[in-house]
Design an enzyme around this catalytic site. Structure first.
Site, PDB file in Angstrom:
ATOM      1  CB  THR A  13      15.924  24.588  -2.812  1.00  0.00           C
ATOM      2  OG1 THR A  13      14.719  24.843  -3.271  1.00  0.00           O
ATOM      3  CG2 THR A  13      16.088  23.229  -2.540  1.00  0.00           C
ATOM      4  N   GLY A  14      17.655  27.555  -2.854  1.00  0.00           N
ATOM      5  CA  GLY A  14      17.657  28.969  -3.218  1.00  0.00           C
ATOM      6  C   GLY A  14      17.352  29.885  -2.078  1.00  0.00           C
ATOM      7  N   GLY A  20      13.637  32.632   0.959  1.00  0.00           N
ATOM      8  CA  GLY A  20      14.345  31.501   1.299  1.00  0.00           C
ATOM      9  C   GLY A  20      15.315  31.641   2.486  1.00  0.00           C
ATOM     10  CB  SER A 141       3.439  32.351  -6.597  1.00  0.00           C
ATOM     11  OG  SER A 141       3.068  33.695  -6.896  1.00  0.00           O
ATOM     12  CE1 TYR A 154       7.294  33.042 -10.343  1.00  0.00           C
ATOM     13  CE2 TYR A 154       5.052  33.861 -10.323  1.00  0.00           C
ATOM     14  CZ  TYR A 154       6.276  33.466  -9.660  1.00  0.00           C
ATOM     15  OH  TYR A 154       6.313  33.524  -8.390  1.00  0.00           O
TER      16      TYR A 154
END
Length: 263
Positions: A13-14, A20, A141, A154
């Site tokens: 995805t993305g 990606g 992350s 985030y």
């Protein structure tokens, strides 16, 4: 080590740029048929052209759609009902002070970064279990553990991804399906390079040199003292998706360059 994913269908995805796209190319190099996803057909077509230039024998399929929505997730599942490898890479980021971040922004980050992976995993993992084989990777992350003060919203979304991957790995115990998260640190993607572009032009230095300065200023605990390349992150993801990684599940795999100051 030769990773063979021949006959496997992967969805990243993305995946029209950055990490990606590097993952999509890496999986295709191992023989997988890879669905490249972006929000617009133009972006998807451009990404497929770039991927085919680097992996001429790669099998790439485009899917344009916003997976940050319930309808977008339903559409990609309907178009590709079988999936063996799911890489939940879609994500958004951006600095914003906690006291200036309204509810709708928190909701937007949760929908895109978290719920896209939840919805697609819920749709495709039962089929993987039926076939006794599957791989799911959530691209989190280092900010999941090292919450940035200027991007708390985030960081929280990335922490949630690690939690989902761990819990889902336990839920899939004994099925032949592994679920892991991968935690990149600062990475020299297109978005990161764009952020540094003004300083590159002003200083006349390369983006790699400016990126290294940025890392040492803002992530001074980095051991490699530079941003990772998108390929370096993709290498970890491709391994986690491989048959050889069958005993690796429920793990938070770090490609952070040593930023996280913990053993």
């Amino acid at each position: 080590m030769r990773i063979d994913l021949s006959g496997k269908r992967a969805v990243v995805t993305g995946s029209t740029v950055g990490i990606g796209l590097a993952i999509a190319k890496g999986l295709a190099e191992c023989g997988a048929s890879v669905v490249i996803n972006g929000r617009t057909r133009a972006a998807v077509d451009k990404a497929i052209a770039a991927a085919r230039a680097d992996v001429p024998d790669g099998r790439f399929i485009g899917h344009a759609g916003d997976l940050g929505t319930t309808a977008g997730c339903a559409a990609i599942v309907a178009a590709h009902p079988d999936c063996d490898v799911l890489v939940n890479n879609l994500g958004i980021f951006g600095p914003r002070d906690f006291f200036e971040t309204p509810d709708d922004e928190w909701s937007r980050y949760f929908e895109v970064n978290v719920m896209s992976g939840v919805r697609l995993s819920r749709a495709w993992l039962p089929g993987m279990a039926t076939r006794d084989w599957g791989r799911v990777v959530f691209i989190s992350s280092e900010s999941a553990l090292n919450i940035p003060e200027d991007m708390i919203h985030y960081g929280v979304s990335k922490t949630a991804m690690v939690s989902i991957a761990r819990g889902l790995a336990k839920r899939m115990a004994g099925t032949g399906v592994t679920v892991n998260s991968v935690l990149p640190g600062p990475t020299l993607s297109e978005g990161f390079a764009d952020m540094l572009s003004d300083e590159v032009k002003r200083s006349g230095r390369t983006v790699e040199e400016v990126g290294a300065d940025f890392v040492m200023t803002h992530r001074s605990s980095s051991i490699i003292r530079r941003p990772a390349s998108v390929e370096e992150v993709a290498n970890m993801v491709v391994y986690a998706c491989s048959p050889q990684a069958s005993a690796t599940t429920g793990a938070a795999l770090r490609v952070d360059g040593g930023v996280l100051n913990t053993i």
